[in-house]
Design an enzyme around this catalytic site. Structure first.
Site, short mmCIF file in Angstrom:
data_model
loop_
_atom_site.label_atom_id
_atom_site.label_comp_id
_atom_site.label_asym_id
_atom_site.label_seq_id
_atom_site.Cartn_x
_atom_site.Cartn_y
_atom_site.Cartn_z
N GLY A 185 46.58 46.91 37.73
CA GLY A 185 47.29 46.01 38.65
C GLY A 185 48.23 45.06 37.94
O GLY A 185 49.26 44.67 38.49
N ALA A 186 47.91 44.68 36.71
CA ALA A 186 48.76 43.73 35.97
C ALA A 186 49.69 44.42 34.98
O ALA A 186 50.42 43.75 34.26
CB ALA A 186 47.87 42.74 35.21
N HIS A 227 42.46 50.04 36.53
CA HIS A 227 42.67 48.59 36.36
C HIS A 227 44.07 48.31 35.79
O HIS A 227 44.21 47.65 34.74
CB HIS A 227 41.60 47.99 35.46
N GLU A 274 33.48 48.79 33.74
CA GLU A 274 34.68 49.46 33.22
C GLU A 274 34.54 49.68 31.72
O GLU A 274 33.93 48.86 31.03
CB GLU A 274 35.92 48.61 33.53
N ARG A 308 47.08 33.01 45.48
CA ARG A 308 48.37 33.40 44.92
C ARG A 308 48.76 34.82 45.29
O ARG A 308 49.88 35.10 45.72
CB ARG A 308 48.33 33.29 43.39
N ILE A 309 47.83 35.77 45.11
CA ILE A 309 48.14 37.18 45.35
C ILE A 309 48.02 37.52 46.84
O ILE A 309 48.90 38.15 47.42
CB ILE A 309 47.25 38.08 44.49
N ALA A 360 41.29 43.48 43.29
CA ALA A 360 40.94 42.13 42.82
C ALA A 360 39.94 42.18 41.67
O ALA A 360 40.31 42.08 40.50
CB ALA A 360 40.39 41.32 43.98
N ARG A 361 38.66 42.35 42.00
CA ARG A 361 37.60 42.37 41.01
C ARG A 361 36.55 43.39 41.41
O ARG A 361 36.15 43.46 42.58
CB ARG A 361 36.93 40.99 40.88
N ASP A 421 41.37 49.70 42.32
CA ASP A 421 41.91 49.56 40.96
C ASP A 421 40.90 48.95 40.01
O ASP A 421 41.08 49.01 38.80
CB ASP A 421 43.16 48.66 41.01
#
Length: 532
Positions: free
Chosen positions: A287-288, A285, A267, A156-157, A237-238, A262
């Site tokens: 990104g969203a 983090h 974390e 998707r991304i 991503a992760r 990111d």
């Protein structure tokens, strides 16, 4: 009319709250700071039919034990680390999330980080604004136009990043063993067959894969050494996909020109080694984190919770409540077999299949939906970073564009009940078949027409070779040098001296170096490592 009570313990966007409040059968309690008072949650949770959280509320076994009315837990976001999924499943409580709400936010953050890394924008900003220096030569950047962008993970991304990168006149290549070539070609992107080619050709590399056993530490010192000097690397991503110490060393040495990160392996990442690296741009983090994506997430999770409460089909179920029906018990051995066949097939030859045919023979051909769903559950496990279950597997398969054709044959031939999987792709066909012995022991009985008696579990190597003397000895010698113990061996052949297939059961993962040596044996035509 039944009224369902919904408890929201953390901040979510107003649009989701208003959607719930507008429903005549829903009563909402919105206490966005309640996650800080776990004892109060424990006290009031018995009153509620649904719980909506973010990442701060610990949905523990203790909480679920007290939640006598609870039917669904909604996670307003993607990760479900704060939820005890097994405890929820045991109690028949559905857990749902909202994995698609932040796609555009993450895509745009990637593009922003890419430009910032190429032009060192945050460093130039700090130099002028905070240090009051005018240092134009110090911040010489590179243009995106004409550069090759390598995208690892074209879902998707990743695919949306590719579309936007082409608008910057970049050449885009992608590596994703689970994406069909037609999708990449439709977007004007070249899909490469192996990761090493992408690493070697790319000027900028960005990762957009889930974090799985397969992708953890996918990029280490060894992979970085194969990249161009002066490469730019991004991870939005992760955390854990790129080895952080190795990336730090590459930034210090100058092998990597710049990086943008990111996400981190642990974390909050306030003491991460990458914070001390030169030419790196880091964000916490986020990104969203856009107003639009948070609104999307809130609306998605509200709709998922409503569907679950009303007994309707949900799209983003993260767990599958345990069933205890007589029918489920009868079918369970064949469902276990179907799942193993899916897991086997995706690792061998079926990940990019245009069509997958599932053939059911004998009595099991009467009700094939549970078997097909179980197959998809196994097939999808290595493609996504959320738990795949019997509820969400069909939705995930549809999203991935996986086409399944069912063939039902009431009569058996060699076995009264049989499941055969046939994958059709550009490279040809691959088939695998299995049955259940004594109504409880799954067995793989055929691979591409070669007969076997194989229990589908553990680690194994699937070998295609010429059936000549000495091959097994060569294989054993290589595995022995790498301290890999052989637990068993089976050979399937149709005619002496012709092509054969072998399955070697091993106790340990076989190192890539050993796989490379095995491929170098002249009699070996193909080797695949499979974990079941």
């Amino acid at each position: 009319m039944s009224v369902y009570k919904v408890l929201i313990t953390e901040h979510i966007a107003e649009a989701g709250i208003e959607l719930l409040k507008s429903q005549p059968d829903i009563e909402v309690t919105y206490e966005p700071e309640l996650f800080r008072d776990f004892e109060k949650i424990l006290e009031i949770i018995p009153e509620y039919d649904a719980l909506i959280t973010r990442s701060g509320t610990p949905v523990t076994e203790e909480l679920l034990e007290r939640a006598k009315r609870l039917k669904v837990v909604g996670r307003a976001g993607v990760g479900v680390d704060n939820i005890d999924l097994n405890a929820a499943s045991r109690r028949g409580i559905l857990v749902v999330n909202a994995p698609t709400g932040n796609t555009l936010a993450a895509t745009e953050h990637t593009m922003g980080m890419m430009i910032a890394a190429a032009r060192l924008i945050p460093y130039a900003h700090k130099s002028l604004k905070e240090e009051r220096k005018w240092e134009r030569k110090k911040f010489m950047g590179v243009e995106l136009a004409g550069k090759t962008l390598g995208i690892i993970g074209f879902g998707r991304i990743g695919s949306r990043v590719g579309i936007r990168a082409k608008a910057f006149d970049m050449k885009v290549i992608a590596y994703d063993p689970y994406i069909k070539r037609e999708k990449a070609e439709r977007l004007g992107v070249e899909l490469v067959d192996d990761l090493e080619e992408l690493l070697r050709r790319s000027d900028i590399i960005t990762v957009h894969t889930p974090l799985t056993e397969e992708t953890k530490n996918m990029i280490t010192k060894k992979e970085i050494e194969k990249m161009k000097d002066g490469v730019i690397i991004l991870n939005i991503a992760r955390g854990g996909i790129i080895n952080e110490k190795d990336l730090y060393d590459a930034l210090v040495s100058g092998k990597v020109r710049a990086a943008a990160v990111d996400v981190f392996s642990k974390e909050p990442a306030t003491d991460n080694i990458l914070l001390d690296a030169p030419n790196i741009i880091v964000t916490p983090h986020i990104g969203a984190n856009t107003y639009e994506s948070q609104t999307n997430v809130a609306v998605i999770i509200a709709n998922q919770v409503l569907a679950a409460l009303r007994g309707e089909e949900v799209e983003f179920a993260v767990n599958a409540p345990y069933e205890d029906t007589a029918a489920a018990k009868v079918l369970k051995p064949f469902m276990d077999l179907a799942e193993k066949l899916g897991l086997f097939a995706v690792q061998v030859a079926c990940s990019r299949s245009k069509e997958i045919v599932l053939e059911f023979r004998g009595e099991i051909s009467e009700d094939t939906k549970p078997l097909t769903t179980a197959f998809l559950k196994g097939f999808l496990q290595k493609m996504v970073d959320i738990p795949v279950n019997l509820i969400n597997a069909p939705f995930l398969a549809k999203e991935k564009g996986i086409s399944i054709v069912e063939v039902k044959r009431p009569e058996g031939i060699n076995f009264k009940k049989l499941i055969r999987v046939t994958c059709k792709s550009e490279s040809g066909e691959f088939s695998i078949a299995g049955t259940v012995m004594d109504e409880k022991f799954p067995k793989i009985v055929e691979i591409n027409g070669f007969l076997f008696d194989l229990t589908p579990e553990g680690k194994l190597l699937l070998i295609k070779n010429f059936d000549v003397p000495g091959v097994i000895g060569k294989l054993g010698s290589i595995l022995g040098r790498y301290n890999v113990n052989i637990a068993g061996f089976q050979l399937g052949r149709m005619e002496k001296g012709k092509e054969a297939k072998g399955v070697i059961l091993v106790d340990d993962d076989v190192p890539p170096e050993a796989i490379g040596e095995i491929k170098g044996i002249p009699e070996i035509l193909e080797v695949k490592q499979i974990n079941l």
